[in-house]
Structure formats: C-alpha cells, structure tokens
Scaffold this motif. Sequence first.
Motif, PDB file in Angstrom:
ATOM      1  N   MET A  12       4.017 -26.253 -27.799  1.00  0.00           N
ATOM      2  CA  MET A  12       4.975 -27.131 -27.137  1.00  0.00           C
ATOM      3  C   MET A  12       4.774 -27.163 -25.627  1.00  0.00           C
ATOM      4  O   MET A  12       4.897 -28.222 -24.995  1.00  0.00           O
ATOM      5  N   THR A  13       4.461 -26.009 -25.021  1.00  0.00           N
ATOM      6  CA  THR A  13       4.269 -25.969 -23.572  1.00  0.00           C
ATOM      7  C   THR A  13       3.000 -26.699 -23.169  1.00  0.00           C
ATOM      8  O   THR A  13       2.988 -27.466 -22.200  1.00  0.00           O
ATOM      9  N   GLY A  14       1.903 -26.460 -23.905  1.00  0.00           N
ATOM     10  CA  GLY A  14       0.673 -27.179 -23.623  1.00  0.00           C
ATOM     11  C   GLY A  14       0.845 -28.669 -23.796  1.00  0.00           C
ATOM     12  O   GLY A  14       0.327 -29.481 -23.015  1.00  0.00           O
ATOM     13  N   HIS A  15       1.588 -29.062 -24.820  1.00  0.00           N
ATOM     14  CA  HIS A  15       1.860 -30.488 -25.049  1.00  0.00           C
ATOM     15  C   HIS A  15       2.638 -31.089 -23.890  1.00  0.00           C
ATOM     16  O   HIS A  15       2.375 -32.222 -23.475  1.00  0.00           O
ATOM     17  N   ASP A 271       2.171 -16.487 -10.039  1.00  0.00           N
ATOM     18  CA  ASP A 271       3.049 -16.672  -8.884  1.00  0.00           C
ATOM     19  C   ASP A 271       3.973 -17.856  -9.142  1.00  0.00           C
ATOM     20  O   ASP A 271       4.041 -18.379 -10.257  1.00  0.00           O
ATOM     21  N   GLU A 272       4.689 -18.304  -8.109  1.00  0.00           N
ATOM     22  CA  GLU A 272       5.676 -19.375  -8.303  1.00  0.00           C
ATOM     23  C   GLU A 272       5.027 -20.713  -8.641  1.00  0.00           C
ATOM     24  O   GLU A 272       5.704 -21.631  -9.107  1.00  0.00           O
ATOM     25  N   SER A 273       3.713 -20.839  -8.415  1.00  0.00           N
ATOM     26  CA  SER A 273       3.015 -22.058  -8.813  1.00  0.00           C
ATOM     27  C   SER A 273       2.370 -21.904 -10.182  1.00  0.00           C
ATOM     28  O   SER A 273       1.601 -22.765 -10.603  1.00  0.00           O
ATOM     29  N   CYS A 274       2.677 -20.806 -10.878  1.00  0.00           N
ATOM     30  CA  CYS A 274       2.121 -20.486 -12.195  1.00  0.00           C
ATOM     31  C   CYS A 274       0.614 -20.248 -12.131  1.00  0.00           C
ATOM     32  O   CYS A 274      -0.104 -20.426 -13.121  1.00  0.00           O
ATOM     33  N   ARG A 275       0.150 -19.830 -10.964  1.00  0.00           N
ATOM     34  CA  ARG A 275      -1.261 -19.512 -10.781  1.00  0.00           C
ATOM     35  C   ARG A 275      -1.472 -18.025 -11.020  1.00  0.00           C
ATOM     36  O   ARG A 275      -0.673 -17.184 -10.595  1.00  0.00           O
ATOM     37  N   THR A 276      -2.548 -17.675 -11.704  1.00  0.00           N
ATOM     38  CA  THR A 276      -2.874 -16.284 -11.989  1.00  0.00           C
ATOM     39  C   THR A 276      -3.581 -15.661 -10.786  1.00  0.00           C
ATOM     40  O   THR A 276      -3.663 -16.268  -9.710  1.00  0.00           O
ATOM     41  N   SER A 277      -4.123 -14.445 -10.979  1.00  0.00           N
ATOM     42  CA  SER A 277      -4.870 -13.786  -9.904  1.00  0.00           C
ATOM     43  C   SER A 277      -6.175 -14.504  -9.593  1.00  0.00           C
ATOM     44  O   SER A 277      -6.812 -14.232  -8.568  1.00  0.00           O
ATOM     45  N   ASP A 278      -6.597 -15.427 -10.435  1.00  0.00           N
ATOM     46  CA  ASP A 278      -7.736 -16.307 -10.163  1.00  0.00           C
ATOM     47  C   ASP A 278      -7.171 -17.673  -9.806  1.00  0.00           C
ATOM     48  O   ASP A 278      -6.505 -18.311 -10.625  1.00  0.00           O
ATOM     49  N   PRO A 279      -7.396 -18.170  -8.597  1.00  0.00           N
ATOM     50  CA  PRO A 279      -6.753 -19.429  -8.173  1.00  0.00           C
ATOM     51  C   PRO A 279      -7.132 -20.652  -8.995  1.00  0.00           C
ATOM     52  O   PRO A 279      -6.449 -21.672  -8.926  1.00  0.00           O
ATOM     53  N   ILE A 284       1.005 -20.666 -18.415  1.00  0.00           N
ATOM     54  CA  ILE A 284       2.329 -21.245 -18.604  1.00  0.00           C
ATOM     55  C   ILE A 284       2.889 -20.847 -19.972  1.00  0.00           C
ATOM     56  O   ILE A 284       2.152 -20.547 -20.902  1.00  0.00           O
ATOM     57  N   GLY A 285       4.196 -20.839 -20.066  1.00  0.00           N
ATOM     58  CA  GLY A 285       4.845 -20.580 -21.341  1.00  0.00           C
ATOM     59  C   GLY A 285       4.978 -19.102 -21.650  1.00  0.00           C
ATOM     60  O   GLY A 285       5.075 -18.256 -20.753  1.00  0.00           O
ATOM     61  N   GLU A 286       4.961 -18.776 -22.916  1.00  0.00           N
ATOM     62  CA  GLU A 286       5.283 -17.431 -23.373  1.00  0.00           C
ATOM     63  C   GLU A 286       4.192 -16.400 -23.113  1.00  0.00           C
ATOM     64  O   GLU A 286       4.400 -15.213 -23.357  1.00  0.00           O
ATOM     65  N   CYS A 287       3.034 -16.826 -22.617  1.00  0.00           N
ATOM     66  CA  CYS A 287       1.985 -15.859 -22.276  1.00  0.00           C
ATOM     67  C   CYS A 287       2.107 -15.399 -20.826  1.00  0.00           C
ATOM     68  O   CYS A 287       1.414 -14.462 -20.415  1.00  0.00           O
ATOM     69  N   ALA A 288       2.961 -16.034 -20.039  1.00  0.00           N
ATOM     70  CA  ALA A 288       3.027 -15.793 -18.592  1.00  0.00           C
ATOM     71  C   ALA A 288       4.190 -14.886 -18.217  1.00  0.00           C
ATOM     72  O   ALA A 288       5.285 -14.977 -18.784  1.00  0.00           O
ATOM     73  N   HIS A 296       9.292 -15.544 -20.530  1.00  0.00           N
ATOM     74  CA  HIS A 296      10.335 -16.438 -21.018  1.00  0.00           C
ATOM     75  C   HIS A 296       9.969 -16.959 -22.403  1.00  0.00           C
ATOM     76  O   HIS A 296       9.017 -17.726 -22.553  1.00  0.00           O
ATOM     77  N   ALA A 297      10.724 -16.559 -23.417  1.00  0.00           N
ATOM     78  CA  ALA A 297      10.430 -16.947 -24.795  1.00  0.00           C
ATOM     79  C   ALA A 297      11.333 -18.086 -25.260  1.00  0.00           C
ATOM     80  O   ALA A 297      11.846 -18.070 -26.371  1.00  0.00           O
ATOM     81  N   LEU A 298      11.548 -19.069 -24.380  1.00  0.00           N
ATOM     82  CA  LEU A 298      12.348 -20.241 -24.709  1.00  0.00           C
ATOM     83  C   LEU A 298      11.595 -21.498 -24.289  1.00  0.00           C
ATOM     84  O   LEU A 298      10.700 -21.454 -23.435  1.00  0.00           O
ATOM     85  N   ALA A 299      11.971 -22.628 -24.881  1.00  0.00           N
ATOM     86  CA  ALA A 299      11.268 -23.870 -24.583  1.00  0.00           C
ATOM     87  C   ALA A 299      11.479 -24.331 -23.143  1.00  0.00           C
ATOM     88  O   ALA A 299      10.524 -24.727 -22.464  1.00  0.00           O
ATOM     89  N   ALA A 300      12.721 -24.289 -22.654  1.00  0.00           N
ATOM     90  CA  ALA A 300      13.019 -24.858 -21.337  1.00  0.00           C
ATOM     91  C   ALA A 300      12.199 -24.227 -20.210  1.00  0.00           C
ATOM     92  O   ALA A 300      11.627 -24.943 -19.381  1.00  0.00           O
ATOM     93  N   PRO A 301      12.098 -22.893 -20.110  1.00  0.00           N
ATOM     94  CA  PRO A 301      11.261 -22.321 -19.049  1.00  0.00           C
ATOM     95  C   PRO A 301       9.795 -22.710 -19.197  1.00  0.00           C
ATOM     96  O   PRO A 301       9.107 -22.961 -18.189  1.00  0.00           O
ATOM     97  N   GLY A 302       9.299 -22.774 -20.429  1.00  0.00           N
ATOM     98  CA  GLY A 302       7.914 -23.196 -20.635  1.00  0.00           C
ATOM     99  C   GLY A 302       7.689 -24.614 -20.166  1.00  0.00           C
ATOM    100  O   GLY A 302       6.662 -24.922 -19.524  1.00  0.00           O
TER     101      GLY A 302
END
Length: 482
Positions: A12-15, A271-279, A284-288, A296-302
């Motif tokens: 759902m998040t990727g979509h 970080d706040e831009s959802c960027r990992t340690s590699d720029p 995004i979503g439940e892996c972050a 966050h294991a809910l749809a809205a945050p993803g």
Amino acid sequence: MNKRLVLVGYGMTGHRLLTALRAAVGPHRREITVLAEETRPAYDRIRLSECLRGTRPERLLLDDVTPGGDDAGVRVHLGDPVVALDRAGRLVTTASGRTLGYDVLVLATGSRPYVPEVPGAGAEGCFGYRTVEDAAAIRARAARARTAAVVGGGLLGLEAAGALRALVPDTHVVEFAPWLMHRQLDEQGGRTLRRHIEDLGVTVHTGTRVTQITTDEHGRASGLRLATPDGDPLPGVDADLVVFAAGVRPRDELARNCGLVVDPGGGIVVDESCRTSDPRIHAIGECALTPDGRVHALAAPGFAMADVVADRLLGTPTAFTGADTSTSLKLLDVAVASFGDALGETPGAHEVRYLDTAAGVYRNLRVTDDGRLLGGVLVGDSSGYAALRSLTGAGVPRASSAGDLVVPGPAGAAVAGRIPDDATACFCHNVSAGTVRRAAATDGRPDLDEVRRRTRAGTGCGSCVPALASLVDERLTAHDHG
C-alpha cells in the motif's frame, strides 16, 4: 531530476508513492521500475479479513497493472524480490537474476508478522496473518478445525477473530497486555470491548502469554500452553488452528546486509525526508524507523512518508512530522473509535467520561483546562466520531461543554456539529470535508463507494470511512427532503 527510480516493494505504501509520481509527472520524464515479492499487484491489506470471509482477492486490488509491461512509464515485476543491493555500483539484483541500475532507490519492503519464539510455533496449522495467501491458507484450515486461537488482541487480531468466528465457532483471543487494544484504548475501554466480544461467543484471555504450541504425532498444532506474564501456568487451549496477529517486525534485512544504518531493535533509520544513511536511498512505511524513534505499523503514516518522498523527488522539500493514527471501525459488530490523544498523555489532561454498563457503552474525552479537545475513546457507540475528530485541538463548540459532547447518540453528535468544509475528512489522503461534499453533490442519491472513487478518500483506511459516510448522509438527507 534523476531519471532511474527503482521501488522495492509494492504494498500500500509503495502504491501510494507510485500513484503520486504518476499523477505529477509525464510518462517519459522518469524511468520507474517496481520490484515486488508478492505475485499480485498492490491491494488493500486493511481489508484482509474480507478474504477470510470468502471475498476474492481481486476485489482488494488498488490498481490494474500489466506485470512486466510499461504502464505510463512504470514497469512492474511481480514475484521477483530484490535479494542484493550494491550501493557502490548503484545496482539491485533480484531473485531471478535480473540486475538493474538506479539513480534513486526507495525501499518499501514492509513488515512480517511477529511470531513468538516458542516451541511448536512453526507447526502445521500455525499461520502468520499478513497476505491474501495467508488468509486463503487460514480459511482452508478452518474448514476442518475444531478450535481456533488468535494470538494478539489488537486491531489485526480482533479483525481476524471476527472473521474466524463464522468459520470456527470455538474461537479464542490470547493477548499479553492486561486489556484488548491497549495501544488505542484505555483500560475501561478495553474491558468494555471484551465484554461485547465475549457476548458474541469468542473467548478472551488477557494478561496471558503463549509458552508452547503443542503438536500431535503428525506434527500438527494441537493446543496452546499459556501462562501469566510472570510465568505462572494458566489453563491451555486445545486449538488446532493458530493465527499469529500480535504485531509486525520491519523487513529491514536488505538494508542491513548492504550496510545501511538499521536500528538494533529493527527498522531502517531515516531522517525527516525519509532518507536513509545513503542519500540516494529512501525508506518508507513499516520498514522505516522515523526520527521519533518509531516504526509506524499503520496505513496513514506510511502514506505520509510516501508523500514526503514524492514531493522531494518532484522538487518540493517537505518533511515527515508524524501522521494521524485515529481509528474507527466495527470489531465483531462492536463500534470502536480512538482519536487524538486518546490515552490522555498530554500533561494536565482531564477526563470526561460516560459509562453505561448495561448497554456496554463507554465514552471518554480528554480535554485541557481551557476547553480544548485532545482526543477520546468511544466503545459501543461511536456516534459523532467524525465531528469530534475534526474538533481535536480546537475549543469545544460555544454554548456547550465536553459533558455534552460525551453523551452518546444523536444528542452528542448534534452538539459536535457539522464538520467544517476546511476540516480534514480523510487524513490518509488529506481530503477535506468540502471536497467530499462536492463529490457527493450529484443528481440522484449519492453512493459512498462512488464518492470514495472520485476523491480517493478512504482507500486503504478504515478509520476515515465513518467521516465520509456522515458527509454522504448529509447529502442523502438533503436529497430526501427535496
């Protein structure tokens, strides 16, 4: 603007990310490749319990895509997960041996069900609850099961129990916490919900942990051994169908193996831009694991994270600052809602309660000294939820009080009032009440599903549907009165 985007994961998040990018840019301005582990396109995982009830998985699909084909600049490969990531060469390798280069990589690998590390957890008859394949396997097993046990008394577990109850009359829920839905409800709310669920024939065990799945001579699940959190033994359950729905764990192994920063407790650090340690890589979503230290294991945050990445890729520097986690749904035919600061964690918060033990109705609103509504819990009667949610953070309507708002039924809902046009009706997709009203302003009697299709409101988000329904009901009432 970078050209080659690879999206790993098509839930759902990727979509949501893909939808935002396809809507904002022309088909040839970016090469987008989606690499998915599941063999079907993105579907509404929130409605998974419908598959347990017999709904065909195709009814849950969020989009029609042509696997392997080029659809508006997007190439989707299903059933071919990424198994290796070469950050130095900016390459991903899939299970089939396909190698692709990227300029930007987005990890949307989601999560897996949490399965307690107890003896017998892998026995035949034990299932995780995450995919439509899981639901199909559980349904097949239920056809010959005598007793079912769901491990987990949160949203997912209670949804599963509600669907299983129709298939296996002797159904149990086992929850480690002292009460059901302890993340969304306070103790009285959880206990009120328990009473409703037990009245429907489901046996509930709270303050209980599973210590072992016993098996028969063929290695099939035959029962659960139970104990208190302190380890004192409790009466077991002779269940030959066990469903684990006690939370999820981030799918962060790909990131971990390629040297990205991953939290020791799980989750790809962003970080706040959802960027990992590699720029060049986002998650995004439940892996972050977001800057607030949460997965966050809910749809809205993803969805909010997907929007942040889409905006960044399109040149708008937005940031993830959290997301609405309100919930409103019917669990085993019981109305349950939780919104805002439902548990009163704000310093100085006060409670305004309504409790009717005979009717099984409990409503608790949290307010400040100066009359601002912080949030609330509604069990057994969620009337006025949509308007109350829209009032969160604002003052109680003039000429009324929180005591008026907490009253169940039409009276309390009327005091809460009409949802303002500029208030958010669907937090997952940031759709205003005015937008929904305009979509419902059609000739004839408006249809909720049609309004949702026109606005995309409520897709993949059960908690927003009551607010949308109330807005459509406004139009129905106006239509019926000429």
